[in-house]
Scaffold this motif. Structure first.
Motif, PDB file in Angstrom:
ATOM      1  N   ASP A   1       0.829  -1.209   0.000  1.00 45.92           N
ATOM      2  CA  ASP A   1       0.000   0.000   0.000  1.00 45.92           C
ATOM      3  C   ASP A   1       0.857   1.251   0.000  1.00 45.92           C
ATOM      4  OD1 ASP A   1      -2.480  -1.170  -0.110  1.00 45.92           O
ATOM      5  OD2 ASP A   1      -2.478  -1.583   2.047  1.00 45.92           O
TER       6      ASP A   1
ATOM      7  N   PRO B   1       0.976   3.094  -5.482  1.00 50.78           N
ATOM      8  CA  PRO B   1      -0.325   2.415  -5.474  1.00 50.78           C
ATOM      9  C   PRO B   1      -1.493   3.403  -5.408  1.00 50.78           C
ATOM     10  CG  PRO B   1       0.722   2.160  -3.356  1.00 50.78           C
ATOM     11  CD  PRO B   1       1.700   2.882  -4.226  1.00 50.78           C
TER      12      PRO B   1
ATOM     13  N   ARG C   1      -0.212   2.914  -9.888  1.00 49.41           N
ATOM     14  CA  ARG C   1      -0.785   1.580 -10.094  1.00 49.41           C
ATOM     15  C   ARG C   1      -2.287   1.690  -9.900  1.00 49.41           C
ATOM     16  NH1 ARG C   1       0.351  -2.409  -5.520  1.00 49.41           N
ATOM     17  NH2 ARG C   1      -1.750  -1.866  -4.886  1.00 49.41           N
TER      18      ARG C   1
END
Lengths: 269, 498
Positions: free
Chosen positions: A119, A269, A240
């Protein structure tokens, strides 16, 4: 932003190699390093001597970095992702091993899992930028070439704070899109994207040595890989996206870029 | 000089060059042409007959998916545009363009031929063979042909009316080809469309001419020599070329409406005087069997027994519809401006299909009734000469001579309207999608259609017509698969354009 970096280390890691990595991270703004080792369940070394990690710590501390040592167990990628969160790391540093660079550019399963699970941003160090040799000093930001691949939407704005940590480098902004269904819409879209890219360039210009931008048509992963080779990018910065149903684990585009490029990847992310 | 001309007219020069070479080969070296065509046709059937079935089913699923998706409300034109034609006028024209001649040709003969010569796993002339014959007649003329037409017409209508591109097949390739759409790659797509149109239309015109000839032979006992068929084609050519040159677009609409009304009257007459309860029962049960077995019928190639049958019939039909699709597609697109995608697709898929089912139930069903209950040997006549079956069938009804004359009139009008529309469409395809086509192009394409038809009839008759339809359709089938992709891309960008 890169204040604290978590580096997963394995038994047998060479101290001189780690020193070079420490130098690179320092040049990117890291002040604090967390060395993290995961023992696999059933490993002979589990819970045993960690003096080798102490040795690494000493090496890094010589570079004026604050260093901590942590260990974990079980599923390697999950343990690293969890430790990074607990330690409040800003990024995870992963080094693509040298023999991979020679034989293939594929990542190992741990790295792939980590890219999917983490994360917090992951920095995958591949062939470029080259680690400086003995007595070569540090990597200077003004020689770094950063490729910022963006969809120009809200999600792809997330990497911008991290991008700012490469200040002083050459930042090339790339947007890859589909062709519109007719020449008129295509022209309008091209113009609109040019305006957005110009806006983004103007925003970043005060912080970077040089800012350029371009838009391309076609397959996003293919074009990012092509441009990164063309400009010999050192680092590709990209966001991402949440993966869709039936999509590749970390998103097809990100996965293809991560496995196919010689440049390092900074995946947010 | 030639290079300059080629730069200005690449599609016209390339396609007319290919077609003229074909005609010259047919006149000078008919055997060489026959051998070459047979080899190509054989290879396509040997290796790709399955692809025709899969593609046909995919086109059906794709059109339904588009119509029922959120894109169903997208208008073929600007958002506030209204349809140009009334619903009846629109349906009449698309039906006349898409089915006309074929329906008259095969309406009686196809069920009879399947009944007499079913695949090997069925006993000929048995009740099972009759049910099979009707179900496959529905299948071959049912929802699939219209789905095939829909792919082309929807793509052209969307890209030309909604996206402001020229009314060309190549325009639909912009999302893939970009600016190359207007250069050689796009030109090749249009050449393939012209190629398919010429052979698809020539096949239908050949069928029409054969049947008009059979009608005259049956009625007045005139010679059955091929020269008479050629004479019929020449007369029809003069008529449709006059119509195409004079540009009577309104005339086509009036003739189409007239023909549909005449065909409906003929249908009502046969329904009323035939065994009405049997026909209605047959319609209902065949419709049930068709709906119930739609997936199986769509993908069934009978690989263990009946593979030859499937290739000779289903694959031929699918190829024929595909080779007709550029022409019918362009024509349907032109008359459908202002309608929503949902209205367009669902109407095109259902209304003409329902009329066709009724037509086959009335004509094919009545013929089977005569065969099964009145001991009339119509199937044998159809087996020997399919073009004669309709006229032999009329013999068992009052005013047979008049019915035959009406059928000939219907065939002639369908012939003229189809050939006229095809000439204009070919002219438009080779004039960068313009509606204003130079006279010399109309003349060249009109003559080409008739000459190709004559060459095919002289070199191999009905078999040659079927063979060329399959061959010409193959490359265009691949074009159509790409059309599905580009149409999807175009529609999925709709939200960005708002």
């Amino acid at each position: 932003m890169f204040e604290k970096t978590l580096i997963p280390v394995a038994y047998g890691e060479k101290p001189e190699e780690l020193k070079k990595i420490g130098n690179i991270l320092k040049s990117f703004g890291s002040r604090s390093i967390c060395l993290f080792h995961v023992s696999e369940a059933g490993s002979l070394f589990r819970g045993s001597d960690i003096s080798w990690m102490e040795a690494h710590k000493d090496v890094l501390e010589e570079l004026d970095l604050t260093v901590e040592i942590r260990t974990g167990s079980d599923h390697i990628a999950s343990a690293i992702a969890e430790a990074a969160l607990q330690e409040g790391a800003d990024e995870i540093y992963l080094k693509a091993k040298r023999h991979w660079q020679i034989r293939t550019m594929l990542l190992g399963s741990v790295s792939r899992d980590l890219l999917r699970l983490s994360d917090i941003p992951v920095f995958v160090h591949k062939i470029r930028p080259r680690l400086p040799g003995e007595g070569e000093g540090r990597i200077s930001r003004e020689y770094l070439i950063i490729l910022y691949a963006t969809d120009l939407d809200e999600i792809s704005n997330r990497p911008i704070p991290y991008l700012m940590d490469f200040q002083g480098a050459w930042c090339h902004i790339l947007h890859v899109r589909d062709r519109r269904a007719d020449p008129h819409s295509e022209e309008r879209q091209k113009k609109k994207i040019d305006e957005l890219l110009l806006g983004a360039s103007e925003e970043l210009a005060p912080y970077f040595g040089r800012v350029s931008s371009e838009q391309r048509l076609g397959d996003p992963a293919g074009e990012v890989l092509h441009v990164s080779e063309q400009i010999k990018a050192d680092v590709i910065v990209l966001g991402r996206k949440r993966r869709g149903f039936l999509a590749a684990p970390m998103g097809e585009t990100a996965e293809r870029i991560v496995t196919g490029t010689k440049a390092s990847i900074f995946l947010v992310p | 000089m030639l290079q300059d001309h080629f730069r200005k007219e690449p599609v016209f020069l390339l396609s007319s060059g290919i077609i003229l070479t074909f005609i010259a080969m047919g006149i000078l070296f008919p055997e060489v042409l026959d051998r070459a065509a047979s080899a190509v046709h054989g290879a396509i059937l040997d290796y790709f007959s399955w692809l025709y079935l899969l593609a046909g089913f995919f086109f059906l699923l794709f059109t339904l998916a588009i119509a029922l998706s959120k894109y169903g409300t997208v208008k073929l034109g600007s958002d506030n545009e209204r349809p140009q034609y009334t619903f009846f006028g629109w349906v009449a024209m698309l039906f006349a363009a898409g089915m006309g001649i074929g329906l008259l040709f095969w309406g009686v003969s196809e069920p009879l031929v399947h009944f007499l010569q079913p695949p090997p796993f069925l006993t000929p002339t048995s009740p099972d063979a009759a049910a099979f014959a009707m179900r496959y007649s529905f299948f071959h003329w049912g929802i699939h042909p219209w789905a095939i037409y829909t792919i082309v017409s929807l793509s052209i209508a969307y890209f030309s009316f909604r996206r402001g591109m020229p009314a060309l097949i190549s325009s639909c390739f912009y999302p893939v080809l970009g600016e190359r759409t207007f250069r050689l790659p796009g030109n090749i797509v249009d050449v393939l469309a012209v190629f398919a149109t010429v052979f698809g239309t020539a096949t239908s015109l050949g069928f029409g001419a054969l049947q008009i000839h059979s009608g005259f032979t049956h009625l007045y006992g005139i010679s059955s020599a091929i020269s008479v068929t050629i004479g019929i084609i020449i007369i029809a050519t003069a008529l449709f070329m006059a119509s195409a040159i004079l540009g009577v677009e309104k005339g086509v609409q009036i003739l189409s409406k007239f023909n549909i009304l005449l065909a409906t009257l003929l249908l009502a007459f046969i329904l009323a005087l035939g065994s009405t309860p049997f026909i209605l029962n047959l319609f209902s049960s065949t419709l049930g069997g068709y709906i119930n077995n739609l997936v199986d019928l769509s993908l069934q190639a009978y690989p263990f027994a009946g593979y030859e049958w499937s290739r000779d019939w289903t694959v031929f039909y699918w190829a024929w519809w595909i080779s007709w699709s550029p022409f019918v597609g362009l024509f349907i697109a032109r008359i459908s401006r202002g309608r929503t995608i949902r209205e367009f697709v669902l109407t095109v898929l259902t209304v003409p299909t329902l009329f066709t089912f009724i037509w086959f139930s009335v004509f094919g069903g009545s013929a089977l009734y005569l065969e099964l209950h009145n001991d009339v040997d119509l199937a044998l006549i159809a087996g020997e000469d399919v073009s004669l079956a309709l006229f032999a069938f009329f013999e068992h009804y009052p005013y047979a001579g008049m019915l035959s004359l009406i059928a000939i009139l219907l065939l002639s009008i369908f012939f003229v309207t189809s050939a006229d529309s095809a000439t204009v469409v070919l002219g438009s395809l080779t004039t960068r999608g313009s509606i204003v086509v130079p006279l010399y192009k109309k003349v060249i394409w009109g003559l080409s259609l008739s000459l190709v038809s004559i060459v095919l009839l002289v070199t191999g008759g009905l078999d040659a017509l079927q063979m060329m339809a399959i061959t010409a359709a193959f490359p265009f089938m691949l074009v159509m698969i790409v059309l599905c992709y580009t149409l999807w891309i175009g529609l999925s960008q709709e939200k960005f354009e708002e």
